[in-house]
Design a protein around this motif. Structure first.
Motif, PDB file in Angstrom:
ATOM      1  N   LEU A   1       1.627   4.162  11.939  1.00  0.00           N
ATOM      2  CA  LEU A   1       0.985   4.217  10.629  1.00  0.00           C
ATOM      3  C   LEU A   1      -0.486   4.543  10.827  1.00  0.00           C
ATOM      4  O   LEU A   1      -1.166   3.921  11.644  1.00  0.00           O
ATOM      5  CB  LEU A   1       1.130   2.876   9.909  1.00  0.00           C
ATOM      6  N   LYS A   2      -0.968   5.514  10.075  1.00  0.00           N
ATOM      7  CA  LYS A   2      -2.359   5.939  10.192  1.00  0.00           C
ATOM      8  C   LYS A   2      -3.032   5.824   8.829  1.00  0.00           C
ATOM      9  O   LYS A   2      -2.497   6.302   7.827  1.00  0.00           O
ATOM     10  CB  LYS A   2      -2.403   7.390  10.678  1.00  0.00           C
ATOM     11  N   PHE A   3      -4.195   5.179   8.798  1.00  0.00           N
ATOM     12  CA  PHE A   3      -4.993   5.117   7.575  1.00  0.00           C
ATOM     13  C   PHE A   3      -6.019   6.237   7.631  1.00  0.00           C
ATOM     14  O   PHE A   3      -6.758   6.369   8.596  1.00  0.00           O
ATOM     15  CB  PHE A   3      -5.685   3.763   7.432  1.00  0.00           C
TER      16      PHE A   3
ATOM     17  N   TRP B   1      -9.413  -6.100   0.135  1.00  0.00           N
ATOM     18  CA  TRP B   1      -9.354  -4.888   0.952  1.00  0.00           C
ATOM     19  C   TRP B   1      -9.412  -3.659   0.049  1.00  0.00           C
ATOM     20  O   TRP B   1     -10.129  -2.713   0.328  1.00  0.00           O
ATOM     21  CB  TRP B   1      -8.072  -4.885   1.782  1.00  0.00           C
TER      22      TRP B   1
ATOM     23  N   ILE C   1      -1.776  -4.874   1.624  1.00  0.00           N
ATOM     24  CA  ILE C   1      -3.210  -5.117   1.483  1.00  0.00           C
ATOM     25  C   ILE C   1      -3.413  -6.197   0.432  1.00  0.00           C
ATOM     26  O   ILE C   1      -2.484  -6.547  -0.305  1.00  0.00           O
ATOM     27  CB  ILE C   1      -3.952  -3.828   1.062  1.00  0.00           C
TER      28      ILE C   1
ATOM     29  N   ALA D   1       2.993  -1.199   4.696  1.00  0.00           N
ATOM     30  CA  ALA D   1       1.570  -1.531   4.775  1.00  0.00           C
ATOM     31  C   ALA D   1       1.255  -2.422   3.584  1.00  0.00           C
ATOM     32  O   ALA D   1       1.571  -2.080   2.442  1.00  0.00           O
ATOM     33  CB  ALA D   1       0.725  -0.263   4.721  1.00  0.00           C
TER      34      ALA D   1
ATOM     35  N   THR E   1       2.448   4.729   0.784  1.00  0.00           N
ATOM     36  CA  THR E   1       2.384   5.533   2.001  1.00  0.00           C
ATOM     37  C   THR E   1       2.979   6.919   1.765  1.00  0.00           C
ATOM     38  O   THR E   1       3.760   7.117   0.835  1.00  0.00           O
ATOM     39  CB  THR E   1       3.147   4.859   3.158  1.00  0.00           C
TER      40      THR E   1
ATOM     41  N   PHE F   1      -8.880   5.219   0.828  1.00  0.00           N
ATOM     42  CA  PHE F   1      -8.029   5.485   1.980  1.00  0.00           C
ATOM     43  C   PHE F   1      -6.600   5.742   1.525  1.00  0.00           C
ATOM     44  O   PHE F   1      -6.184   5.287   0.463  1.00  0.00           O
ATOM     45  CB  PHE F   1      -8.022   4.286   2.950  1.00  0.00           C
ATOM     46  N   GLN F   2      -5.868   6.481   2.336  1.00  0.00           N
ATOM     47  CA  GLN F   2      -4.431   6.654   2.134  1.00  0.00           C
ATOM     48  C   GLN F   2      -3.733   6.294   3.438  1.00  0.00           C
ATOM     49  O   GLN F   2      -4.331   6.367   4.507  1.00  0.00           O
ATOM     50  CB  GLN F   2      -4.089   8.072   1.701  1.00  0.00           C
ATOM     51  N   ALA F   3      -2.488   5.877   3.346  1.00  0.00           N
ATOM     52  CA  ALA F   3      -1.725   5.489   4.536  1.00  0.00           C
ATOM     53  C   ALA F   3      -0.607   6.509   4.748  1.00  0.00           C
ATOM     54  O   ALA F   3       0.083   6.893   3.816  1.00  0.00           O
ATOM     55  CB  ALA F   3      -1.143   4.101   4.363  1.00  0.00           C
ATOM     56  N   GLN F   4      -0.433   6.928   6.001  1.00  0.00           N
ATOM     57  CA  GLN F   4       0.581   7.937   6.319  1.00  0.00           C
ATOM     58  C   GLN F   4       1.372   7.501   7.545  1.00  0.00           C
ATOM     59  O   GLN F   4       0.797   7.178   8.581  1.00  0.00           O
ATOM     60  CB  GLN F   4      -0.087   9.279   6.593  1.00  0.00           C
TER      61      GLN F   4
ATOM     62  N   PHE G   1       0.865  -1.182   0.000  1.00  0.00           N
ATOM     63  CA  PHE G   1       0.000   0.000   0.000  1.00  0.00           C
ATOM     64  C   PHE G   1       0.899   1.229   0.000  1.00  0.00           C
ATOM     65  O   PHE G   1       1.765   1.362   0.859  1.00  0.00           O
ATOM     66  CB  PHE G   1      -0.881  -0.023   1.251  1.00  0.00           C
TER      67      PHE G   1
END
Length: 106
Positions: free
Chosen positions: A72-74, A50, A46, A44, A21, A57-60, A19
């Protein structure tokens, strides 16, 4: 390559994708002042199920704080429109018996 072949095989068999990031480039550091060692050791992953259900969604990676790791925050993308959509005229409206009266009132 021999050391990661089992992981690679599992990754492929499970149909995992990395994923993308944003945020911190390095996800771990040894916390030793100016001579820090920094590394990217977290990712991350997936699968397609998913992605099909959670595509917006984005992952940061956030900056490290208490730990030597970056959390890690989605985050959901903002799906609200910022501008009002443009008015669209449908020619079929002109066939309504009260069309001209409605337009004159408008």
């Amino acid at each position: 390559m021999a050391e990661i072949s089992d992981f690679h095989r599992c990754f492929k068999n499970c149909g995992l994708l990395e994923f993308p990031t944003t945020g911190s480039q390095y996800t771990w550091n040894d916390r030793y002042g100016d001579s820090r060692i920094m590394s990217r050791i977290d990712w991350a992953f997936i699968n397609s199920a998913w992605l099909n259900n959670m595509a917006s969604f984005q992952a940061q990676f956030l900056p490290e704080y208490i730990s030597d790791r970056c959390p890690l925050k989605f985050i959901p993308y903002n799906t609200q429109r910022k501008n009002k959509p443009a008015f669209k005229f449908c020619n079929v409206w002109t066939s309504h018996p009260d069309f001209l009266e409605v337009v004159k009132e408008g």
